[in-house]
Scaffold this active site. Structure first.
Site, mmCIF file in Angstrom:
data_model
loop_
_atom_site.group_PDB
_atom_site.id
_atom_site.type_symbol
_atom_site.label_atom_id
_atom_site.label_comp_id
_atom_site.label_asym_id
_atom_site.label_seq_id
_atom_site.Cartn_x
_atom_site.Cartn_y
_atom_site.Cartn_z
ATOM 1 N N LEU A 8 82.802 -3.414 64.052
ATOM 2 C CA LEU A 8 83.860 -3.178 62.813
ATOM 3 C C LEU A 8 83.428 -4.602 61.839
ATOM 4 C CD1 LEU A 8 87.068 -2.506 64.621
ATOM 5 C CD2 LEU A 8 85.247 -0.960 63.713
ATOM 6 N N GLY B 86 84.254 -3.171 55.551
ATOM 7 C CA GLY B 86 84.292 -1.867 55.242
ATOM 8 C C GLY B 86 85.213 -1.211 55.954
ATOM 9 N N HIS B 87 85.130 -1.321 57.501
ATOM 10 C CA HIS B 87 86.258 -0.688 58.351
ATOM 11 C C HIS B 87 87.534 -1.291 58.160
ATOM 12 C CE1 HIS B 87 82.413 -0.316 60.912
ATOM 13 N NE2 HIS B 87 82.590 0.699 60.736
ATOM 14 N N LYS C 293 81.100 5.803 51.903
ATOM 15 C CA LYS C 293 79.602 5.464 52.114
ATOM 16 C C LYS C 293 78.860 6.487 52.835
ATOM 17 C CE LYS C 293 76.778 2.398 54.464
ATOM 18 N NZ LYS C 293 76.129 3.116 55.774
HETATM 19 P P1 AMP Z 1 81.049 3.800 61.398
HETATM 20 O O1 AMP Z 1 81.495 3.102 62.489
HETATM 21 O O2 AMP Z 1 79.783 3.318 60.590
HETATM 22 O O3 AMP Z 1 80.795 5.377 61.944
HETATM 23 O O4 AMP Z 1 81.998 4.294 60.365
HETATM 24 C C1 AMP Z 1 83.208 4.332 60.535
HETATM 25 C C2 AMP Z 1 84.065 4.556 59.118
HETATM 26 O O5 AMP Z 1 83.856 3.749 58.334
HETATM 27 C C3 AMP Z 1 83.142 5.868 58.513
HETATM 28 O O6 AMP Z 1 84.390 6.566 57.711
HETATM 29 C C4 AMP Z 1 82.400 5.254 57.341
HETATM 30 O O7 AMP Z 1 82.278 6.070 56.040
HETATM 31 C C5 AMP Z 1 83.391 3.951 56.974
HETATM 32 N N1 AMP Z 1 82.629 2.828 56.425
HETATM 33 C C6 AMP Z 1 81.463 2.090 57.168
HETATM 34 N N2 AMP Z 1 80.764 1.262 56.258
HETATM 35 C C7 AMP Z 1 81.507 1.400 55.049
HETATM 36 C C8 AMP Z 1 81.522 0.701 54.056
HETATM 37 N N3 AMP Z 1 80.588 -0.334 53.747
HETATM 38 N N4 AMP Z 1 82.258 0.954 52.937
HETATM 39 C C9 AMP Z 1 83.236 2.099 53.064
HETATM 40 N N5 AMP Z 1 83.454 2.654 54.258
HETATM 41 C C10 AMP Z 1 82.649 2.272 55.227
#
Ligand code: AMP
Length: 280
Positions: free
Chosen positions: A29, A32-33, A145
């Protein structure tokens, strides 16, 4: 804050009467998360964050095994963000056997990321459907993203009648402009500096659009920046495409409405995605 798998989640969920917001993640995490969790906190009485590296969405030659899993740091970030339940199931619990019945992402799942990663979005939608069934959220918060993922989840909610509100949050970036991603930890300094061509290309497009350029010129403005970076070395472009935000189809030159500039590039063997919303 409680942490657990399916059994603990079900027991916890039965005892709750307030509204629940779900933030699905694969862990590792970052801010962004955290922005998604903050938004979830504002939108509902209770926040569930799932941390699950979903094998179904990784191809055989992809980074499932090496995907970062810093669970202790993730728990601390969730605690800090005021998460009520961290749903962190084991793979064997989510998939006691390979699932026969899966969600099909259809044509929108076959382009862009889906073309580069066959089966990826079927895996994503299958796990998101399972999370919706298990958590029973009133609200689900996703990041823009992963814009194609967001569009597909929105479509799945419509097509399969999931009774929840979907919220999408804008891309959160590091100060140098690179979109935050758990995969950025794989980049060394050189890869990272090459990867900055991605946000620079998006910025060039946004600037062109704001000075009145049409779709063709806007896409070209971004392409010039990326092509220069490819020539300089350290980055390969998989796709750069200006699409209609409603259906992810390429924008014709007389397009009017909301568009997205989608980019995917590979730096140091790591696949990165980013996008910018544009109005014409
Ligand atoms: P992930 O853990 O990469 O699968 O992402 C989980 C959630 O966090 C997904 O909805 C992604 O789109 C969001 N997410 C990841 N990185 C970012 C970021 N830089 N900005 C906004 N949301 C993000």
């Amino acid at each position: 804050m409680e942490i657990g798998g399916i059994q603990a989640l079900r027991a916890w969920r039965k005892g709750q009467s307030g509204t629940v917001a779900l933030v699905p993640t694969m862990g590792a995490l970052h801010s962004g998360h955290q922005a998604l969790m903050d938004r979830a906190r504002e939108s509902a009485d209770l926040v569930v964050t799932s941390i699950f590296v979903n094998p179904l969405q990784f191809g055989a030659d992809e980074d499932f095994v090496k995907y970062p899993r810093p669970f202790a740091a993730d728990k601390a970030l969730c605690e800090e963000a005021g998460v009520d339940f961290v749903f962190a199931p084991a793979v064997g619990e989510m998939y006691p056997s390979a699932p026969e019945v899966r969600v099909s992402s259809g044509r929108m799942g076959e382009v862009f990321e889906g073309a580069a990663r066959p089966g990826h979005f079927d895996g994503v939608l299958t796990v998101v459907a399972k999370l919706f069934t298990l958590v029973k959220p009133d609200i689900a918060v996703f990041g823009l993203k992963d814009i194609q993922q967001y569009c597909l989840v929105r479509r799945m909610i419509e097509d399969l009648n999931f009774d929840l509100e979907l919220v999408g949050l804008p891309v959160v970036r590091d100060p140098d402009g690179l979109a935050m991603s758990s995969r950025n930890t794989f980049l060394n300094a050189e890869d990272r500096s090459a990867a900055l061509a991605i946000p620079h290309a998006l910025e060039a497009a946004v600037e062109a659009a704001s000075s009145g350029a049409g779709p063709g010129d806007v896409e070209r403005a971004a392409r010039v920046v990326l092509d220069a970076a490819v020539t300089a070395g350290g980055i390969d472009v998989d796709y750069l495409s200006l699409v209609d935000a409603g259906n992810l189809q390429p924008c014709p030159n007389d397009f009017r409405g909301s568009a997205l500039l989608l980019v995917s590039a590979i730096a140091g063997g790591t696949r990165l995605i980013d996008n910018a919303p544009l109005e014409f």
